[in-house]
Scaffold this active site. Structure first.
Site, PDB file in Angstrom:
ATOM      1  N   LYS A 233     -47.642  -3.461  -0.893  1.00 15.21           N
ATOM      2  CA  LYS A 233     -47.728  -4.724  -1.631  1.00 15.21           C
ATOM      3  C   LYS A 233     -46.401  -5.478  -1.616  1.00 15.21           C
ATOM      4  CE  LYS A 233     -51.525  -3.329  -4.638  1.00 15.21           C
ATOM      5  NZ  LYS A 233     -51.992  -3.109  -6.019  1.00 15.21           N
TER       6      LYS A 233
ATOM      7  N   LYS B 204     -59.868  -1.346   3.279  1.00 17.03           N
ATOM      8  CA  LYS B 204     -60.747  -1.213   2.135  1.00 17.03           C
ATOM      9  C   LYS B 204     -61.357  -2.559   1.751  1.00 17.03           C
ATOM     10  CE  LYS B 204     -59.050  -0.788  -2.004  1.00 17.03           C
ATOM     11  NZ  LYS B 204     -58.449  -0.317  -3.276  1.00 17.03           N
TER      12      LYS B 204
ATOM     13  N   LYS C  15     -60.944  -6.287  -3.795  1.00 19.39           N
ATOM     14  CA  LYS C  15     -61.303  -7.464  -4.563  1.00 19.39           C
ATOM     15  C   LYS C  15     -60.172  -8.474  -4.628  1.00 19.39           C
ATOM     16  CE  LYS C  15     -60.034  -5.342  -9.008  1.00 19.39           C
ATOM     17  NZ  LYS C  15     -59.545  -4.095  -8.408  1.00 19.39           N
TER      18      LYS C  15
END
Length: 342
Positions: free
Chosen positions: A112, A197, A200
């Site tokens: 991230k 993955k 969301k």
């Protein structure tokens, strides 16, 4: 009774991966077999650049979808993280036990932080320390089990390390939790990029099925899913990740086994069609219940208010014990009937 804690982060609309990988099991198994707490971890959404109004909106939507998925406030505790001060209180104490090296070794932090830097943004300190807040989320409630996907196992291991270190240094205070992982569809992958993955947090999602997608949207996304070279339908996660993803989704929706299901198909098209319809049918009751709950916002607010009160009562004794153990002076309660000077 075993105590279970898990949560969802309101950084994006919840997806099919969230449902098949976690939420469905929470409703079908965990809330019936354990003392279960399910939390919208909104403090974690602040670790990257965000729109405050969107975080509030997604927090409410996430809570509503948890209830729509079948979580029953009579059987489990559903609440919002920021409504319970004990999470932040314990997080700082655990930061005083964690090390800088441990934080920087976290795989999600590295990924991230690199993504934020590529976008030209700065990396917030909270992104480095949020695994400690996650540890506080778990340890405050004495959770025995933490249902997580593969990408969160490292954080649960950190939680275990911090709990054991604290107990060794300051006296037994925390239960040592363990990560638990469901089998099929524990990690649903992106339909357009089966190496990633179905997350969301991605704003643009042609490969992501959101829980509130209309049936036609679901059908279009699944029918356009990336597959692999060759014509034979076989289940091989390494060599045929696109097909494996579709077979795992179909298996999770129908209760079958991916390898067994692969033998029923001779074409990719038929597999995609059946997978799309299976996903639509799985989402249908959830979407209907979500619509009902949206029409009664007072009910959702009441569930969250009562859930936070219950969670606070569970967490406060453990957090107070941690404060005493690490050397903090207990606050002196105000005498009954005393009037503060102005």
């Amino acid at each position: 009774m075993t105590r279970v804690f898990s949560g969802v982060k309101p950084t994006g609309h919840l997806t099919l991966g969230n449902y098949l990988g976690a939420m469905r099991r929470w409703a079908a198994v965990d809330q019936h077999e354990a003392d279960a707490l399910f939390c919208v971890v909104d403090l974690h959404a602040l670790t990257v650049d965000h729109d405050p109004a969107r975080v509030r909106r997604l927090s409410r939507q996430s809570a509503t979808l948890l209830l729509a998925a079948g979580l029953d406030p009579e059987l489990c505790t559903v609440f919002v993280q920021s409504h319970v001060d004990e999470h932040a209180r314990l997080s700082y104490v655990l930061e005083c036990v964690a090390t800088d090296g441990e934080m920087r070794r976290m795989i999600q932090y590295k990924e991230k932080a690199a993504r934020e830097q590529r976008r030209g943004g700065s990396v917030r300190l909270s992104l480095l320390t949020y695994p400690v807040l996650m540890a506080a989320d778990i340890l405050a409630y004495g959770a025995d089990e933490v249902p997580v996907g593969d990408d969160q196992v490292q954080h649960v291991e950190l939680t275990r390390d911090l709990a054991m270190r604290f107990n060794q240094r300051y006296g037994h205070t925390f239960v040592i939790p363990r990560a638990t992982r469901p089998g099929v569809a524990a990690r649903v992958m992106n339909l357009q990029d089966p190496a990633s993955k179905m997350g969301k947090s991605d704003d643009v999602g042609p490969g992501i099925v959101y829980l509130l997608d209309e049936p036609d949207v679901v059908r279009r996304k699944v029918l356009r899913a990336v597959t692999d070279s060759g014509r034979e339908v076989v289940y091989d996660r390494q060599a045929r990740p696109g097909l494996a993803n579709l077979l795992e989704i179909l298996a999770a929706c129908t209760g079958g086994e991916p390898a067994s299901l692969s033998g029923a198909y001779t074409s990719y098209g038929a597999l995609k069609k059946d997978t799309a319809e299976a996903v639509i049918e799985v989402l249908r009751p959830l979407q209907a219940r979500h619509q009902e709950l949206c029409a009664d916002p007072g009910y959702v607010e009441g569930v969250l208010r009562d859930g936070a009160q219950r969670a606070r009562g569970m967490a406060r004794p453990t957090v107070d014990a941690a404060y005493r153990a690490i050397g903090l002076l207990p606050a002196v309660p105000e005498a009954a009937g005393a009037v503060s000077a102005v």
